[in-house]
Design an enzyme around this catalytic site. Structure first.
Site, mmCIF file in Angstrom:
data_model
loop_
_atom_site.group_PDB
_atom_site.id
_atom_site.type_symbol
_atom_site.label_atom_id
_atom_site.label_comp_id
_atom_site.label_asym_id
_atom_site.label_seq_id
_atom_site.Cartn_x
_atom_site.Cartn_y
_atom_site.Cartn_z
ATOM 1 N N LYS A 116 0.596 -1.247 0.132
ATOM 2 C CA LYS A 116 0.010 0.225 -0.077
ATOM 3 C C LYS A 116 0.999 1.130 -0.080
ATOM 4 C CE LYS A 116 -4.445 -1.390 1.769
ATOM 5 N NZ LYS A 116 -5.538 -1.185 3.058
ATOM 6 N N ASP A 123 -5.824 13.572 -2.991
ATOM 7 C CA ASP A 123 -5.482 14.298 -1.693
ATOM 8 C C ASP A 123 -5.663 13.314 -0.443
ATOM 9 O OD1 ASP A 123 -4.876 16.521 -2.959
ATOM 10 O OD2 ASP A 123 -6.823 17.642 -2.615
ATOM 11 N N ASP A 182 -10.256 3.431 1.538
ATOM 12 C CA ASP A 182 -10.594 2.659 2.768
ATOM 13 C C ASP A 182 -11.625 3.619 3.848
ATOM 14 O OD1 ASP A 182 -9.417 0.110 2.484
ATOM 15 O OD2 ASP A 182 -7.536 0.869 3.344
ATOM 16 N N ALA A 195 -3.528 2.457 16.061
ATOM 17 C CA ALA A 195 -2.992 3.511 15.334
ATOM 18 C C ALA A 195 -2.024 2.893 13.930
ATOM 19 C CB ALA A 195 -1.998 4.442 15.972
HETATM 20 P P1 NAP Z 1 -1.649 -2.691 11.372
HETATM 21 O O1 NAP Z 1 -1.220 -1.519 10.485
HETATM 22 O O2 NAP Z 1 -0.701 -3.874 11.454
HETATM 23 O O3 NAP Z 1 -2.096 -2.287 12.506
HETATM 24 C C1 NAP Z 1 -2.537 -3.123 13.583
HETATM 25 C C2 NAP Z 1 -2.951 -2.456 14.919
HETATM 26 O O4 NAP Z 1 -3.431 -3.197 15.935
HETATM 27 C C3 NAP Z 1 -1.930 -1.518 15.587
HETATM 28 O O5 NAP Z 1 -2.659 -0.583 16.324
HETATM 29 C C4 NAP Z 1 -1.465 -2.484 16.619
HETATM 30 O O6 NAP Z 1 -1.039 -1.687 17.845
HETATM 31 C C5 NAP Z 1 -3.045 -3.196 17.140
HETATM 32 N N1 NAP Z 1 -2.518 -4.259 17.877
HETATM 33 C C6 NAP Z 1 -1.921 -5.746 17.060
HETATM 34 N N2 NAP Z 1 -1.907 -6.445 18.090
HETATM 35 C C7 NAP Z 1 -2.545 -6.057 19.355
HETATM 36 C C8 NAP Z 1 -2.445 -6.425 20.705
HETATM 37 N N3 NAP Z 1 -2.085 -7.528 20.991
HETATM 38 N N4 NAP Z 1 -2.787 -5.394 21.746
HETATM 39 C C9 NAP Z 1 -3.207 -4.409 21.440
HETATM 40 N N5 NAP Z 1 -3.203 -3.797 20.098
HETATM 41 C C10 NAP Z 1 -2.665 -4.559 19.205
HETATM 42 O O7 NAP Z 1 -2.998 -3.273 10.563
HETATM 43 P P2 NAP Z 1 -4.327 -2.593 9.775
HETATM 44 O O8 NAP Z 1 -4.052 -2.589 8.462
HETATM 45 O O9 NAP Z 1 -4.370 -1.274 10.468
HETATM 46 O O10 NAP Z 1 -5.366 -3.470 10.176
HETATM 47 C C11 NAP Z 1 -6.009 -3.571 11.334
HETATM 48 C C12 NAP Z 1 -7.306 -4.318 11.154
HETATM 49 O O11 NAP Z 1 -8.270 -3.723 10.470
HETATM 50 C C13 NAP Z 1 -6.921 -5.969 10.742
HETATM 51 O O12 NAP Z 1 -7.495 -6.799 11.408
HETATM 52 C C14 NAP Z 1 -7.491 -5.728 9.338
HETATM 53 O O13 NAP Z 1 -8.070 -7.120 8.739
HETATM 54 C C15 NAP Z 1 -8.677 -4.796 9.480
HETATM 55 N N6 NAP Z 1 -9.093 -3.999 8.184
HETATM 56 C C16 NAP Z 1 -10.239 -4.044 7.996
HETATM 57 C C17 NAP Z 1 -10.690 -3.261 6.796
HETATM 58 C C18 NAP Z 1 -12.087 -3.411 6.204
HETATM 59 O O14 NAP Z 1 -12.538 -2.957 5.235
HETATM 60 N N7 NAP Z 1 -13.043 -3.881 7.102
HETATM 61 C C19 NAP Z 1 -9.555 -2.585 6.270
HETATM 62 C C20 NAP Z 1 -8.348 -2.451 6.507
HETATM 63 C C21 NAP Z 1 -8.137 -3.294 7.818
HETATM 64 P P3 NAP Z 1 0.653 -1.900 18.156
HETATM 65 O O15 NAP Z 1 0.801 -0.345 17.003
HETATM 66 O O16 NAP Z 1 0.968 -1.615 19.438
HETATM 67 O O17 NAP Z 1 1.375 -2.777 17.211
#
Ligand code: NAP
Length: 277
Positions: A70, A82, A107, A134
């Site tokens: 990405k 933007d 998104d 975050a």
């Molecule tokens: P990412 O960039 O890897 O971020 C993961 C987030 O989860 C970070 O804030 C991380 O905190 C937190 N986290 C992970 N393990 C944790 C734990 N044990 N305790 C507390 N916090 C924890 O992933 P992302 O791309 O943002 O995606 C996050 C989720 O959203 C995924 O499940 C993904 O499948 C979902 N998603 C859904 C859509 C949709 O269309 N519905 C779109 C995008 C993403 P730290 O910074 O402390 O590691």
């Protein structure tokens, strides 16, 4: 790009087999009788630019981009929307007739459309919006909330410096609280959004204290596997208005499909059923 070619689009990632996007776009292609195809493409990071420069010559109108490409896709693109610039990542590329690659990030759009559809009375300024997490998705959610008019966003993340970075990027509408105080922030919030991977199949459970949830609070989880997460179950039990994360995935696909295939697709119960299979 010549018009006689069958319109093609796809999703690029590594791995890619799990992606639900081929089902989503395949459903829309059938629904609207469009003789095109949407395919999953496994591409390694070193090959991304070569692939992106080659696909238009094969009739591809554009592609969705997923993990881990990405950010790299944004760097390769010739033109950037933007909102993709603000989010710092691209999920939708369009190959223009002049050979240029246009990058967008839908998104946040998908998040907001899902919230509006699932909680029609939702008001961005009814009170603070709490964002848990975050990571990459949180950036898109925060940009979308700010665009919608949210003036008070409480951000909390296990790794606090990442939340502080987002505060620095997005300004004073965002205030950061420690992860251990997330439970207090829940009490204050009119909108709660989980953008962490907690609660997802294969990830640790969502353990933020939820006793403070109030009836009428809008709670959405962007995790969609499982569809009814523990957070949503607890929010339902507390009388909150809940919105699951599948709709975000469905709505984020709309702008790309419209650009590539010329029809603005509907997100409805049939779309959900087709993607859930
Ligand atoms: P990412 O960039 O890897 O971020 C993961 C987030 O989860 C970070 O804030 C991380 O905190 C937190 N986290 C992970 N393990 C944790 C734990 N044990 N305790 C507390 N916090 C924890 O992933 P992302 O791309 O943002 O995606 C996050 C989720 O959203 C995924 O499940 C993904 O499948 C979902 N998603 C859904 C859509 C949709 O269309 N519905 C779109 C995008 C993403 P730290 O910074 O402390 O590691």
């Amino acid at each position: 790009m010549s018009d006689h070619k069958i319109p093609l689009a796809g999703v690029i990632g590594a791995p890619i087999a799990h992606s639900k996007s081929p089902r989503l776009h395949g459903h829309w292609l059938r629904t609207y009788g469009i003789p095109g195809h949407y395919v999953p493409l496994h591409v390694e990071p070193d090959d991304l630019e070569t692939v992106l420069r080659t696909l238009p010559k094969m009739g591809f109108r554009g592609v969705n981009i997923t993990i881990p490409h990405k950010v790299a896709a944004l760097e390769i693109a010739d033109q950037i929307s933007d909102r993709a610039t603000l989010i710092g990542a691209a999920n939708t590329l369009t190959f223009r007739a002049d050979g240029k690659i246009h990058a967008d990030n839908t998104d946040g759009y998908g998040f907001l459309e899902n919230l509006k559809q699932g909680a029609p009375g939702w008001k961005p300024n009814a009170g603070p919006a709490l964002v848990l997490g975050a990571g990459g998705a949180a950036r898109a959610v925060i940009v979308a909330l700010m665009e919608a008019g949210a003036a008070d966003i409480i951000l909390t993340n296990r790794t606090r410096p990442k939340a502080d970075e987002l505060r620095a990027a997005f300004g004073k509408k965002v205030r950061v609280v420690d992860w251990v105080k997330a439970g207090n922030a829940v009490e204050e919030a009119a909108t709660v959004v989980n953008t962490t991977s907690l609660g997802m199949v294969g990830a640790p459970e969502f353990r933020v204290p939820l006793d403070g949830l109030r009836p009428g609070t809008v709670v959405t989880d962007i995790v969609y596997a499982p569809l009814r997460t523990k957070l949503l179950e607890a929010a339902d039990a507390a009388g909150c208005i809940t919105v699951d994360g599948l709709g975000m995935l469905l709505h984020q696909g709309v702008p790309g499909f419209e650009r590539w295939f010329g029809v603005r697709p509907e997100v409805d119960v049939n779309t959900r059923a087709a993607v859930l299979g």
